[in-house]
Design a protein around this motif. Structure first.
Motif, mmCIF file in Angstrom:
data_model
loop_
_atom_site.group_PDB
_atom_site.id
_atom_site.type_symbol
_atom_site.label_atom_id
_atom_site.label_comp_id
_atom_site.label_asym_id
_atom_site.label_seq_id
_atom_site.Cartn_x
_atom_site.Cartn_y
_atom_site.Cartn_z
ATOM 1 N N LEU A 177 4.049 1.552 -0.937
ATOM 2 C CA LEU A 177 4.793 1.665 -2.186
ATOM 3 C C LEU A 177 3.887 2.211 -3.288
ATOM 4 O O LEU A 177 4.273 3.097 -4.051
ATOM 5 C CB LEU A 177 5.355 0.295 -2.585
ATOM 6 C CG LEU A 177 6.300 0.291 -3.775
ATOM 7 C CD1 LEU A 177 7.606 0.977 -3.406
ATOM 8 C CD2 LEU A 177 6.568 -1.118 -4.258
ATOM 9 N N ALA A 178 2.654 1.693 -3.383
ATOM 10 C CA ALA A 178 1.730 2.096 -4.442
ATOM 11 C C ALA A 178 1.411 3.579 -4.363
ATOM 12 O O ALA A 178 1.176 4.216 -5.385
ATOM 13 C CB ALA A 178 0.442 1.279 -4.361
ATOM 14 N N HIS A 179 1.379 4.130 -3.141
ATOM 15 C CA HIS A 179 0.998 5.532 -3.019
ATOM 16 C C HIS A 179 2.181 6.482 -2.975
ATOM 17 O O HIS A 179 2.053 7.635 -3.364
ATOM 18 C CB HIS A 179 0.132 5.734 -1.768
ATOM 19 C CG HIS A 179 -1.262 5.254 -1.980
ATOM 20 N ND1 HIS A 179 -1.641 3.945 -1.810
ATOM 21 C CD2 HIS A 179 -2.371 5.902 -2.392
ATOM 22 C CE1 HIS A 179 -2.915 3.828 -2.093
ATOM 23 N NE2 HIS A 179 -3.383 4.993 -2.450
ATOM 24 N N TYR A 181 0.822 -1.205 0.000
ATOM 25 C CA TYR A 181 0.000 0.000 0.000
ATOM 26 C C TYR A 181 0.861 1.262 0.000
ATOM 27 O O TYR A 181 0.629 2.198 -0.760
ATOM 28 C CB TYR A 181 -0.926 -0.009 1.223
ATOM 29 C CG TYR A 181 -1.894 1.145 1.249
ATOM 30 C CD1 TYR A 181 -3.095 1.068 0.545
ATOM 31 C CD2 TYR A 181 -1.612 2.297 1.955
ATOM 32 C CE1 TYR A 181 -3.984 2.117 0.548
ATOM 33 C CE2 TYR A 181 -2.496 3.360 1.967
ATOM 34 C CZ TYR A 181 -3.680 3.264 1.271
ATOM 35 O OH TYR A 181 -4.554 4.305 1.267
ATOM 36 N N PRO A 184 4.681 5.428 -6.937
ATOM 37 C CA PRO A 184 3.790 4.740 -7.869
ATOM 38 C C PRO A 184 4.499 4.205 -9.127
ATOM 39 O O PRO A 184 4.121 3.158 -9.644
ATOM 40 C CB PRO A 184 2.742 5.790 -8.227
ATOM 41 C CG PRO A 184 3.304 7.087 -7.796
ATOM 42 C CD PRO A 184 4.251 6.807 -6.691
ATOM 43 N N LEU A 185 5.537 4.938 -9.585
ATOM 44 C CA LEU A 185 6.218 4.487 -10.805
ATOM 45 C C LEU A 185 6.937 3.166 -10.546
ATOM 46 O O LEU A 185 6.824 2.215 -11.324
ATOM 47 C CB LEU A 185 7.194 5.561 -11.292
ATOM 48 C CG LEU A 185 7.836 5.248 -12.640
ATOM 49 C CD1 LEU A 185 6.785 5.185 -13.739
ATOM 50 C CD2 LEU A 185 8.901 6.271 -13.001
ATOM 51 N N TYR A 227 6.261 1.056 -8.212
ATOM 52 C CA TYR A 227 5.218 0.057 -7.980
ATOM 53 C C TYR A 227 4.669 -0.475 -9.308
ATOM 54 O O TYR A 227 4.526 -1.684 -9.488
ATOM 55 C CB TYR A 227 4.086 0.685 -7.154
ATOM 56 C CG TYR A 227 2.931 -0.234 -6.895
ATOM 57 C CD1 TYR A 227 2.961 -1.159 -5.864
ATOM 58 C CD2 TYR A 227 1.793 -0.185 -7.695
ATOM 59 C CE1 TYR A 227 1.897 -1.999 -5.625
ATOM 60 C CE2 TYR A 227 0.722 -1.025 -7.472
ATOM 61 C CZ TYR A 227 0.779 -1.928 -6.424
ATOM 62 O OH TYR A 227 -0.272 -2.764 -6.206
ATOM 63 N N GLY A 228 4.407 0.449 -10.235
ATOM 64 C CA GLY A 228 3.892 0.052 -11.548
ATOM 65 C C GLY A 228 4.873 -0.850 -12.276
ATOM 66 O O GLY A 228 4.490 -1.883 -12.844
ATOM 67 N N ILE A 229 6.154 -0.455 -12.251
ATOM 68 C CA ILE A 229 7.185 -1.249 -12.930
ATOM 69 C C ILE A 229 7.295 -2.631 -12.276
ATOM 70 O O ILE A 229 7.376 -3.651 -12.962
ATOM 71 C CB ILE A 229 8.542 -0.498 -12.912
ATOM 72 C CG1 ILE A 229 8.440 0.755 -13.791
ATOM 73 C CG2 ILE A 229 9.662 -1.396 -13.396
ATOM 74 C CD1 ILE A 229 9.616 1.694 -13.682
ATOM 75 N N LEU A 230 7.226 -2.651 -10.949
ATOM 76 C CA LEU A 230 7.309 -3.922 -10.229
ATOM 77 C C LEU A 230 6.128 -4.840 -10.606
ATOM 78 O O LEU A 230 6.307 -6.040 -10.844
ATOM 79 C CB LEU A 230 7.309 -3.645 -8.716
ATOM 80 C CG LEU A 230 7.731 -4.793 -7.820
ATOM 81 C CD1 LEU A 230 9.179 -5.176 -8.096
ATOM 82 C CD2 LEU A 230 7.575 -4.415 -6.353
#
Lengths: 304, 253
Positions: free
Chosen positions: B221-223, B219, B226-227, B229-232
């Motif tokens: 990391l996503a906020h 949670y 975000p970049l 998190y998206g790449i992961l």
């Protein structure tokens, strides 16, 4: 076993997610479609917030498309040049789609938008597929009919012509760019790869040979959905990693089972079944829009 | 000397007000949302401390409220437009708790006066602040009711009259079931002693609800990044897709 999804912020049964992934996987293995157009509505039905369902759906399609495209690369049935032109249009389309998605989210109309897109596209594609496959079954009982040859249509009179060797085509770059753009917008809004729209468009509008269509479509879908995932992750924070992993595991196993079932059935029967299923999902979503809902009110966090 | 006398006077004045005091505790100091979080049962227990005999005038009652972090909420209403049901009117409610549970020894209307409810914001409608809500509709009351109805149905607003056990007007215990769809933040637990419709003592404590472990990491990391998190997320998808195709190719031989 209940599992808490950190981004969707709800707790769901892990086996339900695995089963859902598996079911969509079986269907996608049987029919050769990405399955995103079934997965996202199913996620709505089990109570995942639409924004999370759409964004996570896109992430899941990246995985299933990669798994599929590897086989096509081995058989050399991917037109890289055509795929890249479609992709250029697709990335612009995906960006436009996410912009539209965020704008409508602020207005509180995003659910309506997603549902309308689903009803219209599932309805049209399902109906076309149903009629086409019924005709095919009827044709089989009357042998000797010759299929019509591809016609020289308006597509061939546009400028910026390019040579696509793998597809054996010499056409303008504009139609593939537009097809890519349209599919990119759909991918962002509907959380789908767009294969079920891309494939007919490539065959009937661009005149590509059927054998390179699926591989090329998968190739460009990987990049468009990866881009969509990143956009949703950075602007809406709605990609749920835990949800994606459960759907993936189920989907991968299901696809293998589905492929085996698919081999034992006739292509026309499969297409009729797929068409009926697409129309079923479409009908359910249409009823939600047309019938008076049991709860007229809905809640949303302010300031989003 | 003067000070001591003043103090004694103060004590005398304060005594009738605090003739009965509440002493209470919760079964948990915090709620942790883990990967397999499926709700949590909080036990609230306590006793009434008094130095005088039990007053005879009116029976003692206990009310326990648990409130989640408050936020502004937009309530939207659908109406038929061009044959389909579309969100049309919207009302913004200034502040509404994300979770609210009221338990009591008897129905609130029988034990609590309206003025005291208004002062301490105990019942569910009082806990929602809807005054001055922006919007273009005239029937805002319908939107407030809809908010309460929807949250009650999903277990976020709970009313449990008669669930608190009170023994000899001294010992009490009650429970609150927190559902799995909780908002993280500080939950305020309040305990009221009520006699003859008046609140005679109150106690307030905070119960932090937080995501822990992997859930918290994802949670955050996503906020916050975000970049990355998206790449992961994409890397997981790529590895899973590639791995699946390789594994099944080996299985098939």
């Amino acid at each position: 076993m209940q599992i808490y999804l950190p981004i969707a912020e709800i707790s769901v049964n892990a086996f339900l997610l695995l089963g859902l992934g598996g079911l969509v996987g079986i269907l996608s293995g049987m029919f050769g479609v990405g399955g995103g157009f079934l997965m996202t509505p199913f996620l709505f039905f089990i109570g995942i917030p639409p924004a999370v369902a759409v964004a996570t759906g896109a992430n899941q399609i990246v995985a299933s498309s990669i798994s599929g495209v590897i086989a096509h690369f081995r058989r050399k049935t991917v037109d890289l040049k055509m795929g890249s032109v479609l992709l250029a249009g697709g990335l612009v389309g995906a960006a436009l789609g996410v912009l539209l998605f965020n704008y409508l989210k602020q207005m509180g109309q995003v659910e309506l938008l997603v549902q309308l897109f689903y009803v219209v596209f599932l309805g049209v594609i399902g109906a076309l597929m149903f009629v086409e496959s019924l005709n095919a079954i009827r044709r089989m009982s009357r042998p000797g009919t010759v299929r019509k040859r591809r016609q020289h249509n308006w597509v061939h009179s546009l400028p910026f012509k390019m040579k696509f060797r793998t597809s054996g085509l010499y056409i303008s770059a504009i139609p593939p760019l537009l097809v890519g753009l349209a599919v990119g917008i759909l991918a962002a809004i509907m959380g789908v790869g767009g294969g079920f729209i891309m494939v007919p468009a490539m065959i009937y509008m661009l005149g590509m040979p059927t054998k390179v269509v699926v591989g090329t479509s998968l190739y460009q879908i990987i990049f468009v959905t990866a881009f969509t995932t990143l956009l949703h992750a950075t602007t809406n924070y709605t990609v749920d990693m835990v949800l994606a992993v459960f759907l993936l595991v189920g989907g991968v196993v299901g696809a293998q089972i589905g492929t085996r079932i698919g081999v034992r059935m006739k292509a026309e029967q499969l297409r009729v079944l797929l068409a009926l299923m697409v129309l079923g999902v479409c009908g359910k979503l249409a009823l939600d829009l047309l019938l008076m809902p049991s709860e007229l009110y809905s809640l949303a966090a302010a300031g989003q | 000397m003067m000070l001591a006398r003043l103090f004694a006077l103060y004590l005398l004045a304060a005594l009738p007000l605090h003739a009965e005091e509440v002493v209470a505790g919760l079964s948990q100091a915090r709620v942790s949302i883990t990967a397999n979080f499926a709700g949590s049962e909080i036990l609230v227990f306590g006793a009434v401390k008094r130095e005088a005999p039990i007053p005879e005038d009116a029976p003692l009652d206990v009310i326990i409220t648990v409130a989640g972090p408050s936020d502004a909420v937009i309530v939207r209403r659908k109406a038929r437009r061009f044959g389909i049901w579309v969100n049309t009117d919207a009302v913004e409610i200034d502040t509404a708790p994300s979770f609210y549970a009221v338990s009591s020894t008897a129905p609130l209307v029988d034990i609590l006066s309206d003025t005291e409810d208004l002062r301490h914001k105990i019942s569910i409608p009082r806990a929602i602040r809807a005054i001055g809500n922006a919007g273009t509709v005239d029937d805002t009351e319908e939107f407030n009711k809809a908010l309460m109805r929807i949250r009650t149905r999903s277990g976020l607003y709970q009313l449990h009259p008669g669930t608190i056990e009170l023994t000899e007007e001294t010992l009490f215990r009650g429970g609150v079931a927190l559902p799995s769809n909780l908002t993280v933040g500080d939950y305020t637990t309040r305990i009221f002693l009520v006699r003859g419709g008046e609140v005679i003592d109150a106690y307030e404590t905070t119960l932090p609800v937080n995501k822990v472990g992997l859930e918290r990491w994802i949670y955050t990391l996503a906020h916050e990044k975000p970049l990355i998190y998206g790449i992961l997320s994409l890397i997981i998808a790529i590895v899973a897709g590639w791995g699946a195709s390789t594994v099944f190719r080996y299985i098939r031989g």
